[in-house]
Scaffold this motif. Structure first.
Motif, PDB file in Angstrom:
ATOM      1  N   ASN A   1    -110.876  50.601  -8.052  1.00  0.00           N
ATOM      2  CA  ASN A   1    -110.965  51.695  -8.706  1.00  0.00           C
ATOM      3  C   ASN A   1    -109.897  52.656  -8.547  1.00  0.00           C
ATOM      4  O   ASN A   1    -109.886  53.090  -7.151  1.00  0.00           O
ATOM      5  CB  ASN A   1    -112.207  52.237  -8.733  1.00  0.00           C
ATOM      6  N   PHE A   2    -109.085  53.060  -9.425  1.00  0.00           N
ATOM      7  CA  PHE A   2    -107.737  53.835  -8.799  1.00  0.00           C
ATOM      8  C   PHE A   2    -107.704  54.980  -9.575  1.00  0.00           C
ATOM      9  O   PHE A   2    -108.121  55.206 -10.851  1.00  0.00           O
ATOM     10  CB  PHE A   2    -106.298  53.225  -9.036  1.00  0.00           C
ATOM     11  N   GLN A   3    -107.197  56.009  -9.068  1.00  0.00           N
ATOM     12  CA  GLN A   3    -106.978  57.360  -9.602  1.00  0.00           C
ATOM     13  C   GLN A   3    -105.772  57.234 -10.705  1.00  0.00           C
ATOM     14  O   GLN A   3    -105.080  56.236 -10.611  1.00  0.00           O
ATOM     15  CB  GLN A   3    -106.255  58.424  -8.758  1.00  0.00           C
ATOM     16  N   ASP A   4    -106.019  58.057 -11.735  1.00  0.00           N
ATOM     17  CA  ASP A   4    -104.987  57.999 -12.996  1.00  0.00           C
ATOM     18  C   ASP A   4    -103.785  58.781 -12.627  1.00  0.00           C
ATOM     19  O   ASP A   4    -103.587  59.687 -13.295  1.00  0.00           O
ATOM     20  CB  ASP A   4    -105.808  58.388 -14.165  1.00  0.00           C
ATOM     21  N   LYS A   5    -102.981  58.296 -11.564  1.00  0.00           N
ATOM     22  CA  LYS A   5    -101.687  58.817 -11.273  1.00  0.00           C
ATOM     23  C   LYS A   5    -100.691  57.659 -11.232  1.00  0.00           C
ATOM     24  O   LYS A   5    -100.993  56.599 -10.567  1.00  0.00           O
ATOM     25  CB  LYS A   5    -101.929  59.584 -10.069  1.00  0.00           C
ATOM     26  N   ASN A   6     -99.447  57.980 -11.569  1.00  0.00           N
ATOM     27  CA  ASN A   6     -98.420  56.941 -11.847  1.00  0.00           C
ATOM     28  C   ASN A   6     -97.481  57.344 -10.963  1.00  0.00           C
ATOM     29  O   ASN A   6     -96.902  58.443 -10.659  1.00  0.00           O
ATOM     30  CB  ASN A   6     -97.809  56.561 -13.079  1.00  0.00           C
ATOM     31  N   TYR A   7     -96.761  56.553 -10.204  1.00  0.00           N
ATOM     32  CA  TYR A   7     -95.627  56.791  -9.336  1.00  0.00           C
ATOM     33  C   TYR A   7     -94.524  55.784  -9.778  1.00  0.00           C
ATOM     34  O   TYR A   7     -94.716  54.591  -9.161  1.00  0.00           O
ATOM     35  CB  TYR A   7     -95.931  56.659  -7.752  1.00  0.00           C
TER      36      TYR A   7
END
Length: 479
Positions: free
Chosen positions: A52-58
């Motif tokens: 489960n991951f945060q909704d942040k993109n890099y």
């Protein structure tokens, strides 16, 4: 802060409950007392923790990556991954294009995500792979970093429909195998030189600490492609993998892992598709394996090193997969010294004139190990070269492989299996007089075009139930 602590506590409680359920299941199944092992498999799948991951993109381009297939982007990958992890995690995006890099080291809570037309090209320069704690053919050592590597990480993933290209061929990594078929010629250094593979095995036998087994430059032991070491809660989904230097997917001492929809097409030496080792609760589903070695090979350490670690691989589940070329479809061994139990294979298709066996267990008296509770059902096999089911306690490919560790193979079941071209034998099973292969069941199995029904030596309690080989019903052998 208090709220975050409560969330973490709830996660720990839920994971602990899930682990207890799975452990209970494993205990029942490994003892052979479960009346329906497939229900126990369902419980493992149901309780498997998910990433489960945060909704942040890099986006790696924002960290200096260049998609020209020539610029080395190792630093850009690592900057993006470090920044993502430092901010609590999320997705590190690899956009469409070709990106050259050295090794990629993942962090907890990071999902390395490839867009559909993204391709990561891994450098063929060994200097781009720093020395790390890893494993080679079931023996731990300090060696070249795997191309993608994670150690002691939790909640980590590699996803997306892009391509991971190891760029291995007969002029770089594969030539190190020492095989003429992969470009090796006399006078060219390889893993088979006396100071390389043999030295590593000897170090493990003498109990030399892993930190002192330093290889790397000048030793010609190829790196694994994707290795998760001592990790928990891992996802590998949808990616395509080609041209690997060595083993392709290698979870080692890693628990709670899902491998879903992965496409492997790599025909190099020792190009096993997936090698769970000392790992538990691993689900491999919807994958396609077209390989130069075993499609799936379940491991548990080699010889003294396996007995030192002493963690069996268990609850390994293979569902809805397709196996094409390979030495075996689903294989257990030969690095098997810590043992394997509770393997479930269902709803798979295996078919190629270059596929040697469908289901195989391989060990010997130097490896040892207890291999038990192997369940296979709903298998559709087109063509295999050698045999459908091979259970061998005398595996020998590296010279003398005898010792004082007599293996155990027991409780192997095939149900609802159809085979169009069965090769030389339907069942080939060889055990020791003091340790026979025991409790083999074939139920509702139909095998066509096979040369011999079986080759059996020191086998106890083999049952044929509604099983037809070359159109003739096979009767159970009375011991």
């Amino acid at each position: 802060m208090i709220q975050n602590k409560l969330i973490r506590l709830k996660c720990i409680v839920s994971l602990t409950a899930a682990a207890l359920m799975v452990m209970s299941c494993a205990q029942k199944t490994s003892s052979g007392s479960s009346s329906n092992p497939w229900k126990e498999m369902d419980l493992v799948v149901k309780t498997l923790p998910k990433t489960n991951f945060q909704d942040k993109n890099y986006n790696i381009n924002d960290f200096g990556a260049v998609a020209d297939g020539k610029t080395l982007n190792t630093e850009a990958f690592q900057k993006a991954i470090k920044q993502c992890a430092a901010n609590g995690g999320g997705k590190v995006i690899v956009p469409n294009g070709k990106y050259l890099t050295g090794s990629i080291h993942l962090e907890s809570n990071v999902n390395l995500h490839l867009e559909d037309n993204a391709e990561i090209l891994f450098s063929i320069n060994p200097k781009d792979y720093p020395i790390v704690h890893t494993s080679w053919e079931g023996t731990e050592l300090m060696n070249y970093s795997p191309l993608i590597y994670a150690k002691n990480k939790t909640n980590v993933a590699v996803t997306g429909k892009g391509t991971l290209n190891g760029q291995a061929n007969n002029t770089n990594w594969w030539i190190w195998s020492g095989a003429k078929s992969y470009g090796w010629k006399k006078g060219v250094p390889s893993q088979n030189d006396p100071t390389n593979r043999e030295v590593l095995v000897d170090m493990a036998e003498r109990g030399i600490p892993v930190s002192e087994r330093i290889f790397g430059e000048g030793r010609y032991l190829r790196p694994n492609f994707i290795e998760f070491m001592d990790c928990n809660t891992v996802l590998v989904k949808d990616i395509k993998v080609i041209n690997s230097p060595f083993w392709i997917l290698h979870p080692i001492r890693t628990n709670n892992m899902i491998i879903d929809g992965v496409r492997v097409n790599s025909h190099g030496p020792n190009n096993d598709g997936c090698d769970p080792e000392y790992s538990q609760n691993v689900l491999i589903k919807n994958c396609t394996f077209n390989t130069g070695d075993d499609c799936i090979a379940i491991k548990a350490g080699r010889d003294a090193d396996g007995r030192r670690v002493a963690i069996p691989s268990k609850n390994i589940i293979v569902q809805n997969c397709k196996m094409i070329d390979g030495h075996g479809g689903v294989v257990i061994g030969s690095e098997i010294s810590a043992g394997v139990n509770n393997v479930f294979v269902e709803n798979c298709v295996m078919d190629s004139p270059n596929l040697d066996r469908a289901i195989r267990i391989k060990t010997n008296s130097r490896r040892g190990g207890i291999i038990e509770n192997i369940y296979v059902r709903n298998l559709e096999v087109g063509t295999v070269k050698e045999c459908v089911l091979k259970l061998n306690m005398f595996y020998n490919v590296y010279g003398s492989q005898t010792g004082n560790f007599i293996p155990v193979i027991r409780n192997v079941s095939l149900e609802n299996v159809t085979v169009k071209n069965g090769g030389k034998y339907s069942v080939w099973a060889e055990g020791y007089k003091e340790s026979p292969v025991e409790n083999i069941t074939l139920k509702n199995v139909k095998i066509q075009k096979v040369d011999s029904v079986y080759l059996l030596k020191n086998v106890k309690n083999i049952n044929f139930i509604n099983t037809y080989i070359n159109e003739k019903k096979v009767e159970t052998i009375k011991n």
